[in-house]
Design a protein around this motif. Structure first.
Motif, PDB file in Angstrom:
ATOM      1  N   THR A   1     -17.389  -2.986  -1.731  1.00  0.00           N
ATOM      2  CA  THR A   1     -16.521  -1.951  -1.181  1.00  0.00           C
ATOM      3  C   THR A   1     -17.326  -0.806  -0.579  1.00  0.00           C
TER       4      THR A   1
ATOM      5  N   LEU B   1     -12.085   4.573   3.521  1.00  0.00           N
ATOM      6  CA  LEU B   1     -11.285   4.182   2.376  1.00  0.00           C
ATOM      7  C   LEU B   1     -10.167   5.176   2.127  1.00  0.00           C
ATOM      8  N   ASP B   2      -9.021   4.647   1.766  1.00  0.00           N
ATOM      9  CA  ASP B   2      -7.931   5.483   1.306  1.00  0.00           C
ATOM     10  C   ASP B   2      -8.215   5.903  -0.135  1.00  0.00           C
TER      11      ASP B   2
ATOM     12  N   MET C   1      -9.595  -2.583  -5.093  1.00  0.00           N
ATOM     13  CA  MET C   1     -10.634  -3.423  -4.490  1.00  0.00           C
ATOM     14  C   MET C   1     -11.517  -4.093  -5.535  1.00  0.00           C
TER      15      MET C   1
ATOM     16  N   VAL D   1      -8.700  -1.874   5.088  1.00  0.00           N
ATOM     17  CA  VAL D   1      -9.749  -2.500   4.285  1.00  0.00           C
ATOM     18  C   VAL D   1      -9.680  -4.017   4.423  1.00  0.00           C
TER      19      VAL D   1
ATOM     20  N   THR E   1      -6.505   5.561  -2.622  1.00  0.00           N
ATOM     21  CA  THR E   1      -6.011   4.579  -3.598  1.00  0.00           C
ATOM     22  C   THR E   1      -6.702   3.223  -3.476  1.00  0.00           C
ATOM     23  N   ASP E   2      -7.725   3.090  -2.655  1.00  0.00           N
ATOM     24  CA  ASP E   2      -8.340   1.780  -2.407  1.00  0.00           C
ATOM     25  C   ASP E   2      -9.354   1.349  -3.462  1.00  0.00           C
TER      26      ASP E   2
ATOM     27  N   HIS F   1       0.842  -1.203   0.000  1.00  0.00           N
ATOM     28  CA  HIS F   1       0.000   0.000   0.000  1.00  0.00           C
ATOM     29  C   HIS F   1       0.875   1.250   0.000  1.00  0.00           C
TER      30      HIS F   1
ATOM     31  N   VAL G   1      -4.087  -2.322  -1.762  1.00  0.00           N
ATOM     32  CA  VAL G   1      -5.205  -1.966  -0.882  1.00  0.00           C
ATOM     33  C   VAL G   1      -4.673  -1.712   0.530  1.00  0.00           C
ATOM     34  N   SER G   2      -5.278  -0.790   1.239  1.00  0.00           N
ATOM     35  CA  SER G   2      -4.813  -0.463   2.583  1.00  0.00           C
ATOM     36  C   SER G   2      -5.136  -1.583   3.568  1.00  0.00           C
TER      37      SER G   2
ATOM     38  N   SER H   1      -2.141  -5.914  -4.526  1.00  0.00           N
ATOM     39  CA  SER H   1      -3.210  -4.962  -4.840  1.00  0.00           C
ATOM     40  C   SER H   1      -2.879  -3.526  -4.491  1.00  0.00           C
TER      41      SER H   1
END
Length: 473
Positions: free
Chosen positions: A149, A168-169, A176, A115, A171-172, A39, A111-112, A109
């Motif tokens: 999401t 959510l960040d 996702m 999440v 960049t998520d 991330h 993803v943070s 991914s």
């Protein structure tokens, strides 16, 4: 019992157990640490320049710099949330959540971590999102994963249960939804059913063999050693063992319904084995676009599910002949020249219909199944202003296989009811061992009344027996 998700080792049986809430999940701390690392890598790359979906549009808008970068993620999710078609059942929805979480833990991914932890918490809490079925073509389940999401973020309600909302960040969003988790989950649950149905069908075919006093020469290992196709020798050996001690054969050669069971079942087993391997790889894959690695950001086409699509097509094509062979054996069991019993296994006044209607039922089911066998990987398209000009249509293949597995139990149940009825009318044809166990299981669930009456109860009970019959092999 617990299963630890680490992004690399989740099996289909474990996924089934999670989906059925038969097992609890934990998350590997090392995998979460990798999620954190990747991330951070995605955020750094976004700060340095253009990263697809993180600070650009998507699809044909890929070259457009995102306006209002902080609001871009939410707009992307909302715009991809079509929410069309029927809602997936709870078991499938939980399987989607588990697949997506495990893929995130594979570490590609970006993803943070929060999440990933929110997904795990929702699974533990039994929260189920409303995921609508339509909108995917085998290149990521964008719409249903946007629904998932947004539900995690608190923008949509959980269909059942509840879980805390996660922030959510920026960049998520794309990471996702850049997954075919619904297609993969549907495939995983369906191929598990295929394996069970193939094992149960072998037991049922052997019961029909006893009732029809078949010739075991067709299952002799020496026959099948002469042409060693995958699984054929094993199926023949299984049948040969099951029918040991059967009544003397009535015929020099049996009809195909009995004689070619190994040849027809083997390719279905082979196809199911290959599909299982393909699905397992997808469950444990980092397929997001762009992919975040230790080396940086990679834009690619790894989300294309061609291998999964071809595997799904192969299983459907190989499963249908197994079912048509079951229908053929049912027809043999209706014939007095084959059974030595009354037509349609009737046991009442002259003119009684017995199991006559079951042939109509299975032919209806077979006709429905034939509509699912059309190869979906042969489809073509051109979308997103012509940028995306190919798709696997694995999504449609997975749905079609699920439909087949929903029809199969009733079809096999019809043969089981007929074989058990024939053996109850001629109990001297029974053997000891596994087939006697199968017969006893069936007679304990089916009505002993063989006179003309509604058959729906027997068919329902027989269909419910298939998982137990499958465990006998």
């Amino acid at each position: 019992m617990q299963v630890r998700l680490d992004g690399h080792s989740l099996t289909i049986p474990e996924l089934e157990a999670i989906a059925s809430r038969a097992i609890e999940i934990t998350v590997d701390p090392a995998a979460l640490a990798l999620v954190d690392e990747r991330h951070a890598g995605l955020r750094e790359a976004r700060a340095r320049g253009a990263v697809y979906g993180a600070n650009t549009g998507v699809g044909a808008n890929r070259h457009e710099q995102a306006g209002d970068p902080d609001g871009h993620a939410l707009r992307l999710l909302q715009s991809h949330c079509a929410g069309a078609g029927p809602e997936e059942d709870d078991r499938t929805a939980r399987a989607v959540m588990a697949v997506r979480l495990n893929q995130i833990l594979a570490g590609g991914s970006g993803v943070s971590r929060r999440v990933a932890e929110a997904l795990a918490a929702a699974l533990r809490a039994g929260a189920v999102p409303a995921l609508h079925r339509w909108g995917a073509i085998g290149t990521a389940d964008l719409s249903p994963l946007a629904e998932l999401t947004l539900t995690l973020a608190g923008a949509r309600p959980w269909r059942s249960g509840d879980a805390p909302a996660v922030e959510l960040d920026a960049t998520d969003a794309l990471p996702m939804i850049s997954s075919s988790a619904l297609t993969v989950a549907t495939s995983a649950l369906a191929v598990s059913e295929v394996h069970r149905h193939l094992r149960a069908s072998t037991i049922i075919a052997a019961l029909s063999f006893l009732a029809l006093r078949g010739n075991p020469e067709a299952y002799d290992p020496a026959v099948h050693a002469a042409r060693a196709h995958p699984h054929q020798i094993a199926v023949a050996e299984t049948l040969h063992t099951l029918v040991t001690g059967a009544s003397p054969a009535l015929r020099l050669q049996d009809p195909f319904g009995l004689r070619v069971v190994p040849q027809v079942t083997a390719p279905a087993l082979h196809a199911a084995e290959n599909l299982t391997a393909a699905v397992t790889a997808e469950i444990n894959a980092a397929v997001e676009n762009p992919l975040v690695t230790a080396d940086g950001i990679h834009h690619h086409g790894q989300f294309h599910t061609a291998t999964l699509a071809s595997g799904l097509d192969a299983v459907r094509g190989a499963l249908l002949p197994v079912m048509s062979l079951s229908a053929a054996r049912l027809s043999l069991l209706m014939r007095p020249d084959m059974t030595g019993l009354r037509p349609f296994l009737a046991d009442g006044p002259p003119g009684s219909s017995g199991l006559m209607i079951t042939e109509y039922l299975v032919q209806d089911l077979l006709a429905e199944m034939r509509g699912t066998v059309q190869p979906t990987a042969s489809g073509t398209l051109s979308i997103s202003l012509g940028l995306e000009e190919h798709a696997s249509f694995a999504t449609q293949g997975a749905r079609s296989l699920r439909t087949m597995t929903q029809l199969t139990p009733t079809l096999l149940a019809a043969e089981l009811v007929a074989a058990v009825r024939a053996l109850s009318l001629a109990p001297e044809r029974l053997t000891t061992g596994t087939l006697r166990t199968a017969y006893d299981l069936a007679t304990a669930s089916l009505s002993p009344d063989l006179t003309d009456r509604p058959l729906d109860g027997d068919l329902t009970h027989a269909a419910a027996l298939l998982p137990r019959l499958a465990t006998l092999l």
